[in-house]
Scaffold this motif. Structure first.
Motif: not given
Length: 186
Positions: A11-34
């Motif tokens: 069971s996932l016991e962590i609530n909406n953890v933000l482990l990776k910040e969306d720093y706005g530097g993404y150029e593609t959705w594939e990079a976000i999926v990675a």
């Protein structure tokens, strides 16, 4: 028998953890999926499973192998909506190096496994019904979205992900066309 699954083995016991910040530097959705796959890989609770072709559990992980599959999910599901079942999944990471080729044979789907290592699939071919394949892929996609919302919602909400997140009308059409009903998340 071939299976591909993304599940929560605890069971996932962590609530909406933000482990990776969306720093706005993404150029593609594939990079976000990675990056989402990287987040999943940090949690033992999230498990990516592939089995079949004589091996009960392939040596796969969320970081690299799930990424190989996830980046293809929208295209595969869109294909299903147009009754197209011919596609490939290439597990290209060093060590695994296997390619699955899915071919529509009318009433069923034939899956051919080719290894680029010393491991040999036995058997080389497996078959599944269209309904079983659609259900497997839709569950994988649904679970990917759900766990992303739970663990790194900020990444999922990046506008670039609009190309990854399919409209409900598409997934509903696919479910209806093949008589698939997904149970609540297990």
């Amino acid at each position: 028998m071939f299976k591909i699954i993304l599940n929560n083995n605890k069971s996932l016991e962590i609530n909406n953890v933000l482990l990776k910040e969306d720093y706005g530097g993404y150029e593609t959705w594939e990079a976000i999926v990675a990056d989402i796959c990287e987040v999943f890989n940090m949690f033992e609770e999230i498990e990516f499973i592939v089995m079949g072709f004589g091996q009960d559990k392939w040596p796969v992980d969320c970081m690299y192998d799930l990424l190989c599959v996830a980046e293809n999910l929208p295209k595969i599901i869109m294909g299903f909506s147009e009754n197209i079942f011919n596609f490939e999944l290439d597990f290209y990471e060093q060590g695994l190096e296997r390619k699955l080729t899915f071919k529509d044979k009318g009433t069923f789907i034939e899956i051919f496994c080719k290894s680029r290592t010393k491991w040999n699939p036995e058997p080389m071919f497996e078959c599944t019904s269209k309904k079983e394949l659609v259900e497997m892929i839709l569950k994988l996609y649904r679970n990917f979205i759900f766990y992303s919302q739970y663990l790194c919602k900020n990444l999922l909400e990046n506008p670039l992900m609009d190309k990854f997140i399919l409209e409900d009308t598409i997934t509903k059409k696919v479910k209806t066309s093949f008589g698939v009903s997904l149970n609540p998340l297990e």
